[in-house]
Scaffold this active site. Structure first.
Site, PDB file in Angstrom:
ATOM      1  N   SER A 157     -18.271  50.254 -62.550  1.00 59.15           N
ATOM      2  CA  SER A 157     -18.060  51.463 -63.348  1.00 59.15           C
ATOM      3  C   SER A 157     -18.597  51.203 -64.741  1.00 59.15           C
ATOM      4  O   SER A 157     -18.642  50.050 -65.202  1.00 59.15           O
ATOM      5  CB  SER A 157     -16.566  51.787 -63.437  1.00 59.15           C
ATOM      6  OG  SER A 157     -16.318  52.808 -64.390  1.00 59.15           O
ATOM      7  N   TYR A 172      -7.951  49.188 -64.214  1.00 60.14           N
ATOM      8  CA  TYR A 172      -9.214  49.643 -63.627  1.00 60.14           C
ATOM      9  C   TYR A 172     -10.399  49.035 -64.361  1.00 60.14           C
ATOM     10  O   TYR A 172     -11.328  48.496 -63.747  1.00 60.14           O
ATOM     11  CB  TYR A 172      -9.263  51.171 -63.680  1.00 60.14           C
ATOM     12  CG  TYR A 172     -10.519  51.787 -63.115  1.00 60.14           C
ATOM     13  CD1 TYR A 172     -10.646  52.018 -61.741  1.00 60.14           C
ATOM     14  CD2 TYR A 172     -11.569  52.165 -63.943  1.00 60.14           C
ATOM     15  CE1 TYR A 172     -11.788  52.594 -61.219  1.00 60.14           C
ATOM     16  CE2 TYR A 172     -12.718  52.736 -63.430  1.00 60.14           C
ATOM     17  CZ  TYR A 172     -12.816  52.963 -62.069  1.00 60.14           C
ATOM     18  OH  TYR A 172     -13.969  53.533 -61.556  1.00 60.14           O
TER      19      TYR A 172
END
Length: 267
Positions: A157, A172
């Site tokens: 990401s 995350y």
């Protein structure tokens, strides 16, 4: 070889985790359109079967829906061995399964202030977004190493490299940064044995999980203004990169994490 032939995945078997919907399902369609036979792995068996049927009808490729808990290392190893024997060797693995902060079995808010995150939430995110990437890479990578070829693509990401304005997604972000470094290290180890590893690092995407950011009034306009292309990405816009990294067109690329974010991280 013709340039378009370099992107062909004919004769290849691909497995995509967490592919019953969203980015995983879109990439499964893309790989199948490029000629690969597809295994759609998801923790929900019914959803995996439905997604596999959808891809088969749309592309005419052989597909299989597989129930697999990517956080269970023993189950992943068992699935890898069974597929190698009964479906055929997996040539392409996409580690797509991932979550954000949530309640068990629910989508949840995605964003929780770090001083309020409980250990269950932290552990669940890291176990799914980082540990499981290693479990799957190791289990399926072993069979690739035996054959001396294969491509493993993991979902990172842009959050591995930049903070998230208005959001608290600490676990995350940390897990995705770990995916980037794991990709580099495994690429260094396994490159001499014919297995390539790369990562795709999306920005804000128009998925069920991504919409929690996109619909947050505090940051919706900020995201639009910060993205030079002026919009979030659509799942299908990852397909070209996924096919490229899976195919011989990227035969000399390994250990890279490629950002696809509409330019958000330019700033």
């Amino acid at each position: 070889m013709n340039i378009l032939d370099m992107f062909s995945l004919k004769g290849k078997n691909a497995l995509v985790t967490g592919a019953a919907r969203g980015l995983g399902l879109a990439m499964a369609h893309g790989l199948a359109q490029a000629g690969a036979d597809i295994v759609i792995a998801d923790i929900n068996e019914e959803s995996a079967a439905q997604a596999a049927e959808e891809v088969a009808k749309a592309t005419g490729r052989k597909t299989l829906g597989l129930a697999m808990d990517v956080t269970d290392a023993a189950a992943v190893r068992g699935a890898a061995a069974a597929l190698n024997k009964n479906f055929g060797p997996i040539d392409i693995l996409i580690n797509n399964a991932g979550i954000v902060y949530s309640k068990q079995g629910e989508l949840g808010p995605g964003s929780i202030p770090s001083d309020k995150v409980d250990t269950d939430n932290w552990d669940r995110v890291v176990k799914t977004d980082l540990n499981a990437v290693f479990y799957c890479s190791q289990a399926f990578g072993l069979h690739m190493l035996e054959r001396g070829k294969g491509s493993i693509i993991s979902m990172s990401s842009m959050s591995a490299q930049v903070g998230n304005y208005g959001r608290s997604n600490n676990a995350y972000c940390a897990a995705k940064a770990g995916v980037d470094m794991m990709t580099r290290q495994l690429a260094a180890e396994w490159g001499p044995r014919g297995v390539r590893l790369n990562a795709i690092a999306p920005g804000y995407m128009n998925t069920i999980m991504g919409r929690r950011s996109l619909e947050d009034p505090k940051i919706k306009d900020f995201i639009k203004n910060m993205t030079p292309l002026g919009r979030p990405g659509e799942p299908e816009e990852l397909c070209g990169l996924a096919v490229f990294l899976a195919s011989d067109a990227s035969a000399y690329i390994t250990g890279q994490s490629i950002i696809i974010d509409g330019g958000y991280t330019l700033w």
